[in-house]
Scaffold this motif. Structure first.
Motif, PDB file in Angstrom:
ATOM      1  N   GLU A   1       0.703  -1.241  -0.041  1.00 51.79           N
ATOM      2  CA  GLU A   1      -0.030  -0.012  -0.067  1.00 51.79           C
ATOM      3  C   GLU A   1       0.825   1.249  -0.126  1.00 51.79           C
ATOM      4  O   GLU A   1       0.545   2.366  -0.727  1.00 51.79           O
ATOM      5  CB  GLU A   1      -0.845  -0.046   1.299  1.00 51.79           C
TER       6      GLU A   1
ATOM      7  N   PHE B   1       0.635  14.522   2.663  1.00 54.26           N
ATOM      8  CA  PHE B   1      -0.399  14.154   3.490  1.00 54.26           C
ATOM      9  C   PHE B   1      -1.875  14.605   3.101  1.00 54.26           C
ATOM     10  O   PHE B   1      -2.739  14.352   3.960  1.00 54.26           O
ATOM     11  CB  PHE B   1       0.054  15.068   4.978  1.00 54.26           C
TER      12      PHE B   1
ATOM     13  N   MET C   1      -2.807   8.526   2.656  1.00 59.24           N
ATOM     14  CA  MET C   1      -3.224   8.694   4.224  1.00 59.24           C
ATOM     15  C   MET C   1      -4.039   7.356   4.745  1.00 59.24           C
ATOM     16  O   MET C   1      -4.211   7.052   5.783  1.00 59.24           O
ATOM     17  CB  MET C   1      -4.031   9.695   4.389  1.00 59.24           C
ATOM     18  N   ALA C   2      -4.681   6.536   3.894  1.00 58.26           N
ATOM     19  CA  ALA C   2      -5.278   5.509   4.045  1.00 58.26           C
ATOM     20  C   ALA C   2      -4.155   4.381   4.470  1.00 58.26           C
ATOM     21  O   ALA C   2      -4.453   3.391   5.496  1.00 58.26           O
ATOM     22  CB  ALA C   2      -6.003   4.830   2.816  1.00 58.26           C
TER      23      ALA C   2
ATOM     24  N   ALA D   1      -1.197   5.309   6.045  1.00 58.67           N
ATOM     25  CA  ALA D   1      -0.469   5.872   7.069  1.00 58.67           C
ATOM     26  C   ALA D   1      -1.297   5.646   8.203  1.00 58.67           C
ATOM     27  O   ALA D   1      -0.830   5.212   9.518  1.00 58.67           O
ATOM     28  CB  ALA D   1      -0.214   7.239   6.856  1.00 58.67           C
ATOM     29  N   ARG D   2      -2.801   5.415   8.113  1.00 53.85           N
ATOM     30  CA  ARG D   2      -3.589   5.214   9.092  1.00 53.85           C
ATOM     31  C   ARG D   2      -3.540   3.914   9.749  1.00 53.85           C
ATOM     32  O   ARG D   2      -3.537   3.382  11.106  1.00 53.85           O
ATOM     33  CB  ARG D   2      -5.206   5.601   8.883  1.00 53.85           C
ATOM     34  N   GLN D   3      -3.073   3.019   8.879  1.00 51.69           N
ATOM     35  CA  GLN D   3      -2.687   1.484   9.208  1.00 51.69           C
ATOM     36  C   GLN D   3      -1.310   1.251   9.764  1.00 51.69           C
ATOM     37  O   GLN D   3      -1.167   0.642  10.645  1.00 51.69           O
ATOM     38  CB  GLN D   3      -2.840   0.549   7.881  1.00 51.69           C
TER      39      GLN D   3
ATOM     40  N   ARG E   1       0.431   3.747  11.363  1.00 55.94           N
ATOM     41  CA  ARG E   1       0.600   4.649  12.771  1.00 55.94           C
ATOM     42  C   ARG E   1       0.764   3.564  13.895  1.00 55.94           C
ATOM     43  O   ARG E   1       1.479   3.798  14.875  1.00 55.94           O
ATOM     44  CB  ARG E   1       0.082   5.828  12.904  1.00 55.94           C
ATOM     45  N   PRO E   2      -0.216   2.765  14.135  1.00 55.54           N
ATOM     46  CA  PRO E   2      -0.311   2.075  15.363  1.00 55.54           C
ATOM     47  C   PRO E   2       0.703   0.989  15.570  1.00 55.54           C
ATOM     48  O   PRO E   2       1.062   0.419  16.721  1.00 55.54           O
ATOM     49  CB  PRO E   2      -1.658   1.288  15.197  1.00 55.54           C
TER      50      PRO E   2
END
Length: 108
Positions: free
Chosen positions: A27, A75, A81-82, A84-86, A88-89
């Motif tokens: 991704e 950004f 960003m889809a 990055a959301r996955q 980051r955790p």
């Protein structure tokens, strides 16, 4: 102004590097390429010695303004960003370092 290099180091949660690499492969990298962002990239690296569980990437920019505009555009990109959301955790911490090439020796 001389070329600016930006080193970004992500400290990955122990045991999560394989998932980070999978996310980048499937991704993150495709989003960077599709959005035209990969042209600034020198390379991605993983640590083998020293501080472990790190994903490091090195970027090249013509100026600080070029760098800031690049990150703003990235950004704002929905596909990136889809991803990055996955991602980051899975990241414990991040550090950024701006570098200027020495006036001797090879230039990347």
């Amino acid at each position: 102004m001389p070329t600016i290099y930006e080193k970004r180091s992500y400290n990955v949660t122990v045991g999560q590097m394989s998932e980070v690499l999978r996310l980048y492969t499937n991704e993150g990298w495709p989003a960077l390429q599709a959005g035209g962002f990969a042209k600034h990239l020198i390379g991605y690296f993983t640590s083998e010695t020293g501080e472990l569980h790190q994903l490091i990437h090195l970027w090249r920019f013509d100026s600080d303004d070029d760098r800031r505009q690049f990150w703003r555009r990235l950004f704002d990109d929905p596909a990136f960003m889809a991803f990055a959301r996955q991602l980051r955790p899975l990241i414990k911490s991040q550090s950024n370092q701006l570098l200027l090439a020495a006036p001797w020796g090879p230039q990347p």
